[in-house]
Scaffold this motif. Structure first.
Motif, short mmCIF file in Angstrom:
data_model
loop_
_atom_site.label_atom_id
_atom_site.label_comp_id
_atom_site.label_asym_id
_atom_site.label_seq_id
_atom_site.Cartn_x
_atom_site.Cartn_y
_atom_site.Cartn_z
N PRO A 50 38.85 47.87 28.66
CA PRO A 50 39.76 48.29 30.13
C PRO A 50 40.87 49.51 29.44
O PRO A 50 41.56 49.61 27.97
N GLU A 106 41.36 47.57 37.53
CA GLU A 106 41.48 48.04 35.85
C GLU A 106 39.77 49.11 35.65
O GLU A 106 38.23 48.49 36.55
N TYR A 163 36.97 49.72 32.90
CA TYR A 163 36.38 49.31 31.84
C TYR A 163 35.44 51.07 30.96
O TYR A 163 34.93 51.36 31.91
N LYS A 194 30.66 41.23 33.11
CA LYS A 194 31.91 40.94 33.12
C LYS A 194 31.18 39.44 33.21
O LYS A 194 30.79 38.61 34.32
N LYS A 215 35.57 40.22 29.72
CA LYS A 215 34.71 41.06 28.91
C LYS A 215 33.54 41.93 29.51
O LYS A 215 33.21 41.10 30.70
#
Length: 141
Positions: A37, A75, A77, A98, A104
């Motif tokens: 992120p 966020e 990533y 995800k 993660k």
């Protein structure tokens, strides 16, 4: 040749200057098996201001070196692209997974090619994001 020397050579091959922030950012993304992120990237590159980090990421996206792996909540990533990507075209035939437990985001390569055709439209990129529980978190249960 060290890791940073390989990254510098790769950047030069892509007609980009091997600036310290580009080298550090690519090392960081290369060291992690999952997409990172923006907040984590910024934390690791705290010697650079957030605008410089953001501009660097966008320059690497435009050059086909980095891609947005996921946008979740507030966020975004980021992950490294494959060698096949270029400034003209990002070639991603993978799924962004995800994990709802560890949060993660991983790039998972599909075993079957995605073939989608929409009449009278040109598809440049397909992005698929799946949420669930990763194998690491499943083994902890």
């Amino acid at each position: 040749m060290s890791g940073s020397e390989k990254i510098k050579a790769y950047l030069r091959d892509r007609k980009l200057k091997a600036t310290p922030i580009r080298v550090e950012l690519l090392q960081l993304l290369n060291e992690n098996e999952a997409a990172l992120p923006y907040s984590e990237i910024q934390k690791h590159l705290k010697v650079f201001d957030r605008v410089t980090v953001y501009r660097t990421i966008n320059a690497l996206i435009d050059s086909g070196i980095v891609h947005k792996a996921s946008t979740s909540g507030d966020e975004v990533y980021y992950a490294l692209c494959s060698q096949e990507c270029s400034s003209q075209c990002h070639k991603h035939e993978h799924i962004h997974f995800k994990c709802t437990q560890c949060h993660k985001v991983s790039c998972i390569h599909a075993h079957h090619s995605l073939n989608i055709n929409i009449p009278e439209y040109q598809i440049n990129e397909i992005s698929i994001e799946i949420e669930g529980v990763c194998k690491k978190c499943l083994t902890k249960q």
